[in-house]
Scaffold this motif. Sequence first.
Motif, mmCIF file in Angstrom:
data_model
loop_
_atom_site.group_PDB
_atom_site.id
_atom_site.type_symbol
_atom_site.label_atom_id
_atom_site.label_comp_id
_atom_site.label_asym_id
_atom_site.label_seq_id
_atom_site.Cartn_x
_atom_site.Cartn_y
_atom_site.Cartn_z
ATOM 1 N N THR A 107 0.860 -1.070 0.196
ATOM 2 C CA THR A 107 0.010 0.035 0.125
ATOM 3 C C THR A 107 0.899 1.313 -0.067
ATOM 4 O O THR A 107 0.505 2.421 -0.553
ATOM 5 C CB THR A 107 -0.923 0.046 1.103
ATOM 6 O OG1 THR A 107 -0.109 0.092 2.431
ATOM 7 C CG2 THR A 107 -1.912 -1.067 1.164
ATOM 8 N N SER A 131 -4.683 1.296 -3.509
ATOM 9 C CA SER A 131 -5.923 1.945 -2.719
ATOM 10 C C SER A 131 -7.127 0.842 -2.483
ATOM 11 O O SER A 131 -7.771 0.889 -1.513
ATOM 12 C CB SER A 131 -6.564 3.074 -3.241
ATOM 13 O OG SER A 131 -5.466 4.063 -3.527
ATOM 14 N N MET B 1 -6.146 13.100 7.469
ATOM 15 C CA MET B 1 -5.736 12.485 5.949
ATOM 16 C C MET B 1 -4.440 11.632 6.101
ATOM 17 O O MET B 1 -3.544 12.264 6.878
ATOM 18 C CB MET B 1 -5.690 13.733 5.186
ATOM 19 C CG MET B 1 -5.904 13.533 3.788
ATOM 20 S SD MET B 1 -7.290 12.564 3.490
ATOM 21 C CE MET B 1 -6.938 12.562 1.496
ATOM 22 N N ASP B 6 0.520 6.777 1.493
ATOM 23 C CA ASP B 6 -0.057 5.799 2.512
ATOM 24 C C ASP B 6 -1.592 5.354 1.823
ATOM 25 O O ASP B 6 -2.691 6.256 2.227
ATOM 26 C CB ASP B 6 -0.308 6.353 3.843
ATOM 27 C CG ASP B 6 -0.772 5.358 4.809
ATOM 28 O OD1 ASP B 6 -0.933 4.132 4.406
ATOM 29 O OD2 ASP B 6 -1.022 5.457 6.077
ATOM 30 N N ARG B 7 -1.670 4.824 0.795
ATOM 31 C CA ARG B 7 -2.704 4.588 -0.221
ATOM 32 C C ARG B 7 -3.652 3.435 0.138
ATOM 33 O O ARG B 7 -4.868 3.536 -0.291
ATOM 34 C CB ARG B 7 -2.242 4.178 -1.726
ATOM 35 C CG ARG B 7 -1.340 5.417 -2.208
ATOM 36 C CD ARG B 7 -2.105 6.674 -2.676
ATOM 37 N NE ARG B 7 -1.643 7.755 -2.390
ATOM 38 C CZ ARG B 7 -2.110 8.745 -3.256
ATOM 39 N NH1 ARG B 7 -2.984 8.617 -3.942
ATOM 40 N NH2 ARG B 7 -1.223 9.857 -3.467
ATOM 41 N N SER B 9 -6.782 2.033 1.423
ATOM 42 C CA SER B 9 -8.310 2.608 1.494
ATOM 43 C C SER B 9 -8.288 4.019 1.366
ATOM 44 O O SER B 9 -9.440 4.798 1.425
ATOM 45 C CB SER B 9 -8.661 2.538 3.014
ATOM 46 O OG SER B 9 -7.976 3.354 4.006
ATOM 47 N N TRP B 10 -7.288 4.608 0.384
ATOM 48 C CA TRP B 10 -7.602 5.983 -0.225
ATOM 49 C C TRP B 10 -8.538 5.923 -1.183
ATOM 50 O O TRP B 10 -8.566 5.205 -1.834
ATOM 51 C CB TRP B 10 -6.252 6.314 -0.862
ATOM 52 C CG TRP B 10 -5.951 7.887 -1.109
ATOM 53 C CD1 TRP B 10 -6.655 8.349 -2.280
ATOM 54 C CD2 TRP B 10 -5.050 8.703 -0.667
ATOM 55 N NE1 TRP B 10 -6.227 9.715 -2.149
ATOM 56 C CE2 TRP B 10 -5.136 9.800 -1.346
ATOM 57 C CE3 TRP B 10 -3.923 8.685 0.339
ATOM 58 C CZ2 TRP B 10 -4.252 11.068 -1.190
ATOM 59 C CZ3 TRP B 10 -3.293 9.902 0.673
ATOM 60 C CH2 TRP B 10 -3.256 11.128 -0.165
ATOM 61 N N ASN B 12 -10.488 5.994 -4.232
ATOM 62 C CA ASN B 12 -10.045 5.706 -5.553
ATOM 63 C C ASN B 12 -11.146 4.873 -6.424
ATOM 64 O O ASN B 12 -11.442 3.867 -6.039
ATOM 65 C CB ASN B 12 -8.663 5.048 -5.653
ATOM 66 C CG ASN B 12 -7.952 4.830 -6.831
ATOM 67 O OD1 ASN B 12 -8.651 4.836 -8.080
ATOM 68 N ND2 ASN B 12 -6.791 5.136 -6.832
#
Lengths: 207, 100
Positions: A107, A131, B1, B6-7, B9-10, B12
């Motif tokens: 991630t 994501s 945020m 740190d992607r 669950s960002w 998208n």
Amino acid sequence: MAENGHNHGDNAEYYALRAEAIQALLVEKGVCSINDILSMADKLDSRSPKDGAKVLAHAWVDPAYKERLLADAESALLELGYDLPETAPRLTVLENTSEVHHMAVCTLCSCYPRAIIGRPPAWYKGLAYRSKVVVDPRGVLKEFGTELDESVQVRVIDSSADYRYLVLPTRPAGTEGMSEEELAKLITQESMIGVALALSPESVSTS
Amino acid sequence: MPKVHDRGSWPNDDPIDHSEHEMEEWERKVDALSSVLGEKGLKNTDQLRRAIESLDLKTYESLSYYEKWTAAMETLLVEQGVMTTAEIDAKMSELERGQK
């Protein structure tokens, strides 16, 4: 859209030249030679998903080897002549079964079991996969055309600078009489990350 | 945020782009340089990541993979006093003149 960060726009020319400048300075300062860089690139080119597939196919046919591979991947790889560099991060092999399906992601960036299967595919480094996979793994599996039975538990494993994961896919039905070499052809890069299953013997027999 | 890198669950909604990117030669060299610097003790994965993660959001999202690596390696080499930004700028101009 630079989904996988491959915008071939104005940046590329600038950074290509900047990288060349950095390398030229490193050479001038005696830190390394251009040959060090080129021979390292050749070394990195030499690892590919075929290497991982060979190891995992061996695990399919030799249960004792599989146990050793799952318990201590580095030692088991060494048995087959794959001597991982001392600086390589710890590698763990995760077994997919009829009950549990593993998927690997990074991630935070792009950590990947490079030492055994080479460089990661572009989508693995892209923002969409990173994501979404931790929120909706089954949705991501569908994007790869992979459907699992509802009863299968899906585990998403996040890689790091220190720990890398290689997925041992489930051995497909109807492969009992196949040789190790034929079996290895069923083990794709995607199946070793866990976004797909191993190919069925029918899908490769026509080729 | 969460921070820029740190992607997990960002939000998208983009579909996963399955197209493969054929590495260009400069990218292949940058990829290798990272390992060479690792062997020389001038870089490890955590340091490279930290340098990438300090990019601002706009830069992080607009640079390609090996462009980010290049920027991050520059940061680490300058921080460690191996070279200066001015030296890199000067060498770049020199190379640019040579190209013309």
